[in-house]
Design a protein around this motif. Structure first.
Motif, PDB file in Angstrom:
ATOM      1  N   TYR A  36     -49.029  -0.342  72.481  1.00 41.06           N
ATOM      2  CA  TYR A  36     -50.416  -0.368  72.000  1.00 41.06           C
ATOM      3  C   TYR A  36     -51.132   0.946  72.294  1.00 41.06           C
ATOM      4  O   TYR A  36     -51.955   1.395  71.504  1.00 41.06           O
ATOM      5  CB  TYR A  36     -51.169  -1.545  72.631  1.00 41.06           C
ATOM      6  CG  TYR A  36     -50.690  -2.898  72.157  1.00 41.06           C
ATOM      7  CD1 TYR A  36     -50.976  -3.341  70.870  1.00 41.06           C
ATOM      8  CD2 TYR A  36     -49.942  -3.718  72.987  1.00 41.06           C
ATOM      9  CE1 TYR A  36     -50.545  -4.571  70.428  1.00 41.06           C
ATOM     10  CE2 TYR A  36     -49.503  -4.960  72.542  1.00 41.06           C
ATOM     11  CZ  TYR A  36     -49.806  -5.380  71.266  1.00 41.06           C
ATOM     12  OH  TYR A  36     -49.377  -6.599  70.831  1.00 41.06           O
ATOM     13  N   PHE A  37     -50.803   1.567  73.422  1.00 44.25           N
ATOM     14  CA  PHE A  37     -51.415   2.868  73.732  1.00 44.25           C
ATOM     15  C   PHE A  37     -50.995   3.890  72.665  1.00 44.25           C
ATOM     16  O   PHE A  37     -51.798   4.725  72.237  1.00 44.25           O
ATOM     17  CB  PHE A  37     -50.984   3.359  75.123  1.00 44.25           C
ATOM     18  CG  PHE A  37     -51.427   2.479  76.266  1.00 44.25           C
ATOM     19  CD1 PHE A  37     -52.459   1.561  76.101  1.00 44.25           C
ATOM     20  CD2 PHE A  37     -50.817   2.569  77.506  1.00 44.25           C
ATOM     21  CE1 PHE A  37     -52.869   0.751  77.145  1.00 44.25           C
ATOM     22  CE2 PHE A  37     -51.218   1.758  78.568  1.00 44.25           C
ATOM     23  CZ  PHE A  37     -52.244   0.851  78.379  1.00 44.25           C
ATOM     24  N   TRP A  72     -50.245   3.188  69.569  1.00 46.04           N
ATOM     25  CA  TRP A  72     -51.022   2.863  68.369  1.00 46.04           C
ATOM     26  C   TRP A  72     -52.406   3.506  68.423  1.00 46.04           C
ATOM     27  O   TRP A  72     -52.906   4.022  67.421  1.00 46.04           O
ATOM     28  CB  TRP A  72     -51.220   1.349  68.240  1.00 46.04           C
ATOM     29  CG  TRP A  72     -50.009   0.576  67.849  1.00 46.04           C
ATOM     30  CD1 TRP A  72     -48.722   1.030  67.763  1.00 46.04           C
ATOM     31  CD2 TRP A  72     -49.973  -0.803  67.489  1.00 46.04           C
ATOM     32  NE1 TRP A  72     -47.891   0.019  67.395  1.00 46.04           N
ATOM     33  CE2 TRP A  72     -48.624  -1.127  67.207  1.00 46.04           C
ATOM     34  CE3 TRP A  72     -50.937  -1.791  67.381  1.00 46.04           C
ATOM     35  CZ2 TRP A  72     -48.228  -2.405  66.826  1.00 46.04           C
ATOM     36  CZ3 TRP A  72     -50.543  -3.067  67.014  1.00 46.04           C
ATOM     37  CH2 TRP A  72     -49.195  -3.367  66.731  1.00 46.04           C
ATOM     38  N   VAL A  73     -53.046   3.438  69.591  1.00 49.50           N
ATOM     39  CA  VAL A  73     -54.397   3.993  69.738  1.00 49.50           C
ATOM     40  C   VAL A  73     -54.377   5.490  69.433  1.00 49.50           C
ATOM     41  O   VAL A  73     -55.198   5.997  68.656  1.00 49.50           O
ATOM     42  CB  VAL A  73     -54.949   3.721  71.163  1.00 49.50           C
ATOM     43  CG1 VAL A  73     -56.203   4.547  71.431  1.00 49.50           C
ATOM     44  CG2 VAL A  73     -55.245   2.230  71.335  1.00 49.50           C
ATOM     45  N   LEU A 108     -53.902   6.046  65.663  1.00 50.63           N
ATOM     46  CA  LEU A 108     -55.110   5.764  64.875  1.00 50.63           C
ATOM     47  C   LEU A 108     -56.098   6.928  64.960  1.00 50.63           C
ATOM     48  O   LEU A 108     -56.608   7.416  63.938  1.00 50.63           O
ATOM     49  CB  LEU A 108     -55.792   4.488  65.388  1.00 50.63           C
ATOM     50  CG  LEU A 108     -55.196   3.143  64.963  1.00 50.63           C
ATOM     51  CD1 LEU A 108     -55.853   2.008  65.761  1.00 50.63           C
ATOM     52  CD2 LEU A 108     -55.400   2.913  63.472  1.00 50.63           C
ATOM     53  N   VAL A 109     -56.356   7.372  66.182  1.00 45.76           N
ATOM     54  CA  VAL A 109     -57.325   8.456  66.382  1.00 45.76           C
ATOM     55  C   VAL A 109     -56.803   9.742  65.731  1.00 45.76           C
ATOM     56  O   VAL A 109     -57.569  10.493  65.099  1.00 45.76           O
ATOM     57  CB  VAL A 109     -57.596   8.665  67.897  1.00 45.76           C
ATOM     58  CG1 VAL A 109     -58.512   9.856  68.125  1.00 45.76           C
ATOM     59  CG2 VAL A 109     -58.201   7.406  68.497  1.00 45.76           C
TER      60      VAL A 109
END
Lengths: 360, 220
Positions: B179-180, B182-183, B186-187
């Motif tokens: 998930y990190f 993914w973050v 996205l950014v």
């Protein structure tokens, strides 16, 4: 509680164990120890000559669960064999003497058979505050362990608690409980973790010693490879369902009734090393996974802290309440990031508009 | 803004290769990894091999990610100045200054976009963090795999981690770090699209072709 006299085989014959049953037992031991062809004959030969080793059984911070396992031999013949292999001089739960007489038989064994007897330790040893949280006959567990294990031929730590502290050592470990390996250094030690340990592995360890004159080979955590060398998941009878993707998703659902894999119900078979699928329990009757319950990883280090929650694949995210799973946390994080970026985009648009208005 | 723009080769082939292979590998790893962590397909046929295939794809993709990391680390020493390892850490005063400028622009404090020929300093730090996350995923992934398939290769690639962390903690963090990643992804996409629109230097196209259209005044 017998005297150490005569060979093990003689003693078994006197109790009415047939040659056939004796050979069956030797075959079971050879299979347990994963010996090559001829192993059973070698064990039989050794047991025909070997004297019964003297054994004392110490109980500290325990629930007597390993004693239960030790005594839970359902087949009378095998039970006799197991108990007659050893001359048990001291065992708090099953011995006849009590009080000073009982303590005397322990002291006599340590004095008279120094360096020749075996010790089984059951239960954790508390070290905090000078070891006051577990005393037997007024002596701290740590003092007894140092004396009895220190003068023994070898020590067998039976069960999770005697191995690494087990349940008494679970967080926050109020009594400073540790296993034998951390409490008494510099002794010959073999560990049989599990909650409880399987009596077949205890017998196997003793038979290995009687046959070959040495303790079995161990892994990096001091566990005999014959019993802890293979992963439960790899020997599991439900493994085919795992690879196929057929899982129990709820207790009592269709998959559970059909005997599918318990992976999604938190089974810790994929991270636990023990011979449960091959050896099983209660004289090979069944074992947890066969009975429809996942493995809880009781033979793994600090299992009460590391293998919980028992019915979920992963632990929860700390600091976010009891039900914050990694997936909920992660999905929330990704959603918060996306929301943050949308807010940022709106702010950009607003900023652009205001600067255009300023420019007019 | 000056109108004189020069077509400049910024992203060499290994940089673009690792970028796009990683793009697909992260998608494959995420989907199969989510399945392995919590199976969401429910076959009933006795002919299915769903978990088997998911794990196979996950492992092949894992090895691919390892190869991409090796290539990119090599290129951080062999490649051009935009690919060099120095762009990932604020080592010079100039870099720290750019870090402040870029951060201010992203927070609407400043109105001057962080014109950069290669990475902005913010991006450099983010990719260094991503590199560390990749390393952790590789080591923890092979640590989990080492339980399945004990051997020297898996011991070197991650089995050693099992003596530092318990296996369930490794599994937990292996799951969470996805998930990190993914973050960061996205950014990364958001800022790339934004900067492309304000700087007009072909930033979005540069990751396909390698060229940016720069004025020569950019921070390098």
């Amino acid at each position: 509680m017998g005297e150490a006299s005569g060979s093990i085989y003689d003693s078994l014959r006197k109790k009415g164990v047939s040659r056939r049953d004796f050979m069956k037992f030797c075959s079971l031991m050879a299979a347990t120890l994963a010996l090559p062809v001829g192993g059973a004959a070698k064990i039989a030969e050794a047991l025909e000559k070997a004297q019964k080793p003297t054994l004392v059984w110490l109980e500290f911070q325990d629930c007597a669960g390993n004693t239960e396992s030790f005594l839970r031999a359902s087949d009378p013949t095998v039970a006799q064999i197991v108990l007659d292999l050893l001359s048990v001089n001291y065992h708090e739960t099953i011995m006849a003497p009590a009080g000073k007489q009982a303590e005397k038989s322990l002291a006599d064994t340590v004095k008279n058979q120094k360096g020749k007897y075996l010790v089984v330790v059951e239960g954790a040893i508390p070290l905090k505050d000078g070891g006051v949280y577990c005393t037997v006959g007024g002596r701290a567990a740590i003092d007894i362990a140092r004396e009895v294990c220190g003068n023994a031929l070898a020590t067998i730590a039976m069960g999770a608690c005697a191995w690494d502290g087990g349940i008494p050592a679970a967080a926050p470990n109020p009594t400073g409980a540790v296993g034998v390996k951390d409490a008494v250094k510099g002794i010959t030690l073999i560990n049989l973790p599990g909650c409880p340990a399987n009596v077949v592995n205890l017998t196997g360890t003793v038979v290995h010693y009687l046959t070959f004159g040495s303790l079995p080979l161990t892994d990096s955590m001091g566990r005999p490879l014959f019993a802890y060398g293979r992963r439960i998941h790899d020997d599991c009878e439900r493994r085919a369902h795992y690879d196929a993707g057929r899982y129990v998703r709820e207790w009592g659902d269709e998959g559970h009734r059909k005997g599918w894999c318990l992976y999604q119900m938190g089974c810790k078979g994929p991270e636990t090393f023990k011979n449960c699928p091959a050896q099983r329990w209660n004289q090979g009757t069944s074992w947890p996974v066969e009975a429809g319950h996942g493995c809880i990883g009781c033979a793994s280090p600090h299992f009460w802290d590391t293998m919980t929650p028992f019915y979920k694949r992963l632990e929860n995210v700390p600091g976010f309440g009891v039900e914050a799973t990694a997936d909920k946390f992660g999905a929330g994080l990704a959603a918060a990031t996306a929301a943050g970026l949308i807010v940022h985009r709106i702010a950009r648009a607003a900023k652009k508009k205001s600067s255009e208005e300023e420019g007019k | 803004m000056t109108t004189e723009r020069k077509r400049t080769y910024i992203w060499e082939f290994p940089v673009r290769l690792t970028h796009w292979v990683n793009f697909f590998v992260i998608i494959f790893l995420s989907v199969t990894g989510l399945y392995i962590g919590g199976p969401f397909i429910h076959p009933t046929s006795d002919q299915s091999f769903t978990m088997g295939w998911m794990r196979f794809i996950h492992l092949v993709a894992g090895y691919t990610l390892l190869m991409m990391v090796i290539i990119r680390v090599y290129w951080a020493f062999a490649g051009n100045k935009y690919a060099n390892w120095r762009v990932f850490l604020p080592l010079t005063g100039r870099q720290r200054h750019d870090l402040g400028d870029a951060t201010k622009y992203y927070l609407f404090v400043s109105k001057k976009p962080p014109y950069a020929a290669g990475h902005t300093m913010c991006a450099g730090i983010a990719y260094f963090a991503l590199f560390l996350l990749f390393l952790f995923q590789i080591f923890s992934g092979f640590a989990l795999f080492s339980y399945n398939s004990p051997g020297l290769v898996h011991e070197i690639l991650g089995g050693w981690l099992t003596s530092l962390m318990n296996i369930q903690a490794i599994r937990f963090w292996h799951h969470l770090v996805m998930y990190f990643i993914w973050v960061i992804a996205l950014v990364h996409v958001y800022l790339a699209v934004w900067l492309d629109s304000v700087e007009g230097n072909g930033l979005m196209g540069s990751i396909f072709g390698g060229y940016k259209f720069i004025t020569g005044k950019e921070w390098e």
